[in-house]
Design a protein around this motif. Structure first.
Motif, PDB file in Angstrom:
ATOM      1  N   ILE A  53       0.839  -1.200   0.000  1.00 30.37           N
ATOM      2  CA  ILE A  53       0.000   0.000   0.000  1.00 30.37           C
ATOM      3  C   ILE A  53       0.870   1.243   0.000  1.00 30.37           C
ATOM      4  O   ILE A  53       0.606   2.201  -0.730  1.00 30.37           O
ATOM      5  CB  ILE A  53      -0.967  -0.010   1.203  1.00 30.37           C
ATOM      6  N   GLY A  54       1.937   1.234   0.793  1.00 29.84           N
ATOM      7  CA  GLY A  54       2.860   2.370   0.823  1.00 29.84           C
ATOM      8  C   GLY A  54       3.517   2.605  -0.524  1.00 29.84           C
ATOM      9  O   GLY A  54       3.667   3.757  -0.970  1.00 29.84           O
ATOM     10  N   THR A  55       3.895   1.537  -1.197  1.00 35.39           N
ATOM     11  CA  THR A  55       4.521   1.651  -2.517  1.00 35.39           C
ATOM     12  C   THR A  55       3.540   2.216  -3.535  1.00 35.39           C
ATOM     13  O   THR A  55       3.898   3.073  -4.354  1.00 35.39           O
ATOM     14  CB  THR A  55       5.038   0.278  -2.982  1.00 35.39           C
ATOM     15  N   LEU A  56       2.288   1.753  -3.493  1.00 33.72           N
ATOM     16  CA  LEU A  56       1.275   2.267  -4.412  1.00 33.72           C
ATOM     17  C   LEU A  56       0.999   3.747  -4.168  1.00 33.72           C
ATOM     18  O   LEU A  56       0.864   4.536  -5.105  1.00 33.72           O
ATOM     19  CB  LEU A  56      -0.011   1.457  -4.295  1.00 33.72           C
ATOM     20  N   LYS A  57       0.954   4.128  -2.912  1.00 34.98           N
ATOM     21  CA  LYS A  57       0.728   5.534  -2.576  1.00 34.98           C
ATOM     22  C   LYS A  57       1.903   6.398  -3.028  1.00 34.98           C
ATOM     23  O   LYS A  57       1.716   7.537  -3.460  1.00 34.98           O
ATOM     24  CB  LYS A  57       0.460   5.696  -1.097  1.00 34.98           C
ATOM     25  N   ALA A  58       3.129   5.878  -2.919  1.00 37.08           N
ATOM     26  CA  ALA A  58       4.304   6.620  -3.378  1.00 37.08           C
ATOM     27  C   ALA A  58       4.260   6.821  -4.891  1.00 37.08           C
ATOM     28  O   ALA A  58       4.622   7.895  -5.388  1.00 37.08           O
ATOM     29  CB  ALA A  58       5.579   5.881  -2.980  1.00 37.08           C
ATOM     30  N   GLY A  59       3.795   5.822  -5.620  1.00 38.79           N
ATOM     31  CA  GLY A  59       3.647   5.962  -7.067  1.00 38.79           C
ATOM     32  C   GLY A  59       2.623   7.026  -7.430  1.00 38.79           C
ATOM     33  O   GLY A  59       2.851   7.833  -8.336  1.00 38.79           O
ATOM     34  N   GLU A  60       1.514   7.030  -6.707  1.00 35.39           N
ATOM     35  CA  GLU A  60       0.493   8.049  -6.948  1.00 35.39           C
ATOM     36  C   GLU A  60       1.025   9.442  -6.620  1.00 35.39           C
ATOM     37  O   GLU A  60       0.781  10.403  -7.359  1.00 35.39           O
ATOM     38  CB  GLU A  60      -0.747   7.755  -6.108  1.00 35.39           C
ATOM     39  N   ALA A  61       1.750   9.554  -5.525  1.00 33.54           N
ATOM     40  CA  ALA A  61       2.315  10.847  -5.132  1.00 33.54           C
ATOM     41  C   ALA A  61       3.314  11.338  -6.172  1.00 33.54           C
ATOM     42  O   ALA A  61       3.371  12.536  -6.476  1.00 33.54           O
ATOM     43  CB  ALA A  61       2.978  10.734  -3.764  1.00 33.54           C
ATOM     44  N   ALA A  62       4.112  10.421  -6.724  1.00 33.51           N
ATOM     45  CA  ALA A  62       5.072  10.804  -7.762  1.00 33.51           C
ATOM     46  C   ALA A  62       4.349  11.311  -9.000  1.00 33.51           C
ATOM     47  O   ALA A  62       4.780  12.289  -9.624  1.00 33.51           O
ATOM     48  CB  ALA A  62       5.963   9.614  -8.106  1.00 33.51           C
ATOM     49  N   ALA A  79       9.101   5.131  -9.641  1.00 36.35           N
ATOM     50  CA  ALA A  79       8.070   4.945  -8.626  1.00 36.35           C
ATOM     51  C   ALA A  79       6.888   4.151  -9.178  1.00 36.35           C
ATOM     52  O   ALA A  79       6.350   3.267  -8.500  1.00 36.35           O
ATOM     53  CB  ALA A  79       7.603   6.300  -8.094  1.00 36.35           C
ATOM     54  N   LEU A  80       6.505   4.443 -10.413  1.00 35.93           N
ATOM     55  CA  LEU A  80       5.373   3.729 -11.009  1.00 35.93           C
ATOM     56  C   LEU A  80       5.717   2.277 -11.317  1.00 35.93           C
ATOM     57  O   LEU A  80       4.871   1.391 -11.169  1.00 35.93           O
ATOM     58  CB  LEU A  80       4.886   4.448 -12.261  1.00 35.93           C
ATOM     59  N   MET A  81       6.943   2.010 -11.742  1.00 37.08           N
ATOM     60  CA  MET A  81       7.353   0.629 -11.991  1.00 37.08           C
ATOM     61  C   MET A  81       7.369  -0.170 -10.689  1.00 37.08           C
ATOM     62  O   MET A  81       6.966  -1.332 -10.643  1.00 37.08           O
ATOM     63  CB  MET A  81       8.718   0.590 -12.666  1.00 37.08           C
ATOM     64  N   SER A  82       7.812   0.457  -9.630  1.00 34.15           N
ATOM     65  CA  SER A  82       7.815  -0.201  -8.321  1.00 34.15           C
ATOM     66  C   SER A  82       6.386  -0.473  -7.854  1.00 34.15           C
ATOM     67  O   SER A  82       6.083  -1.549  -7.326  1.00 34.15           O
ATOM     68  CB  SER A  82       8.555   0.667  -7.309  1.00 34.15           C
ATOM     69  N   ALA A  83       5.506   0.483  -8.070  1.00 31.80           N
ATOM     70  CA  ALA A  83       4.101   0.305  -7.698  1.00 31.80           C
ATOM     71  C   ALA A  83       3.459  -0.801  -8.519  1.00 31.80           C
ATOM     72  O   ALA A  83       2.694  -1.617  -7.992  1.00 31.80           O
ATOM     73  CB  ALA A  83       3.340   1.619  -7.882  1.00 31.80           C
ATOM     74  N   GLU A  84       3.794  -0.861  -9.811  1.00 29.01           N
ATOM     75  CA  GLU A  84       3.246  -1.911 -10.660  1.00 29.01           C
ATOM     76  C   GLU A  84       3.721  -3.292 -10.207  1.00 29.01           C
ATOM     77  O   GLU A  84       2.950  -4.248 -10.156  1.00 29.01           O
ATOM     78  CB  GLU A  84       3.663  -1.682 -12.110  1.00 29.01           C
ATOM     79  N   GLN A  85       4.984  -3.380  -9.832  1.00 31.06           N
ATOM     80  CA  GLN A  85       5.521  -4.655  -9.352  1.00 31.06           C
ATOM     81  C   GLN A  85       4.832  -5.080  -8.052  1.00 31.06           C
ATOM     82  O   GLN A  85       4.499  -6.252  -7.864  1.00 31.06           O
ATOM     83  CB  GLN A  85       7.026  -4.546  -9.136  1.00 31.06           C
ATOM     84  N   ALA A  86       4.613  -4.129  -7.159  1.00 30.27           N
ATOM     85  CA  ALA A  86       3.926  -4.445  -5.903  1.00 30.27           C
ATOM     86  C   ALA A  86       2.503  -4.924  -6.166  1.00 30.27           C
ATOM     87  O   ALA A  86       2.031  -5.877  -5.536  1.00 30.27           O
ATOM     88  CB  ALA A  86       3.912  -3.220  -4.991  1.00 30.27           C
ATOM     89  N   LEU A  87       1.824  -4.284  -7.105  1.00 28.89           N
ATOM     90  CA  LEU A  87       0.457  -4.682  -7.440  1.00 28.89           C
ATOM     91  C   LEU A  87       0.424  -6.075  -8.065  1.00 28.89           C
ATOM     92  O   LEU A  87      -0.428  -6.900  -7.714  1.00 28.89           O
ATOM     93  CB  LEU A  87      -0.184  -3.663  -8.379  1.00 28.89           C
ATOM     94  N   GLN A  88       1.357  -6.352  -8.969  1.00 25.83           N
ATOM     95  CA  GLN A  88       1.408  -7.672  -9.589  1.00 25.83           C
ATOM     96  C   GLN A  88       1.691  -8.758  -8.548  1.00 25.83           C
ATOM     97  O   GLN A  88       1.122  -9.847  -8.607  1.00 25.83           O
ATOM     98  CB  GLN A  88       2.475  -7.703 -10.683  1.00 25.83           C
TER      99      GLN A  88
END
Length: 109
Positions: A53-62, A79-88
């Motif tokens: 959740i923290g990673t996804l929020k960081a991607g949104e903030a970026a 940040a978005l690639m990291s968020a995508e990886q966390a979601l996957q």
């Protein structure tokens, strides 16, 4: 339970924003699981969920920061690639849990 996890992640994100004075851009670093006598499956899953959740929020903030012209494209993409990886990862874990549940339900007792 999800509400508690979500509120914990939101609180952590707000604390990071206050500490830096800007929006949190970097993905949340995985935190160590609190040491104790026992580490249960539920505590591990809670920690993993909180980190995701923290990673996804960081991607949104970026993304928001980039729209405001405060962030470079390179950092936004990271940040978005990291968020995508966390979601996957979260989706893959969910799929495995559902598959395991279905196998248990099909077992004859």
């Amino acid at each position: 339970m999800l509400e508690a996890i979500s509120s914990t992640a939101i609180t952590a994100g707000q604390a990071a924003t206050r500490a830096t004075g800007t929006q949190a851009i970097a993905p949340a670093a995985p935190t160590a699981i609190q040491s104790g006598d026992e580490v249960g499956f539920d505590s591990v899953m809670k920690q993993v969920t909180t980190d995701a959740i923290g990673t996804l929020k960081a991607g949104e903030a970026a993304s928001i920061s980039a729209m405001q012209g405060k962030e470079s494209t390179r950092r936004v993409v990271e940040a978005l690639m990291s968020a995508e990886q966390a979601l996957q990862t979260a989706v893959a874990v969910r799929d495995k849990v559902v598959q395991a549940y279905q196998e248990v339900v099909r077992m004859s007792i």
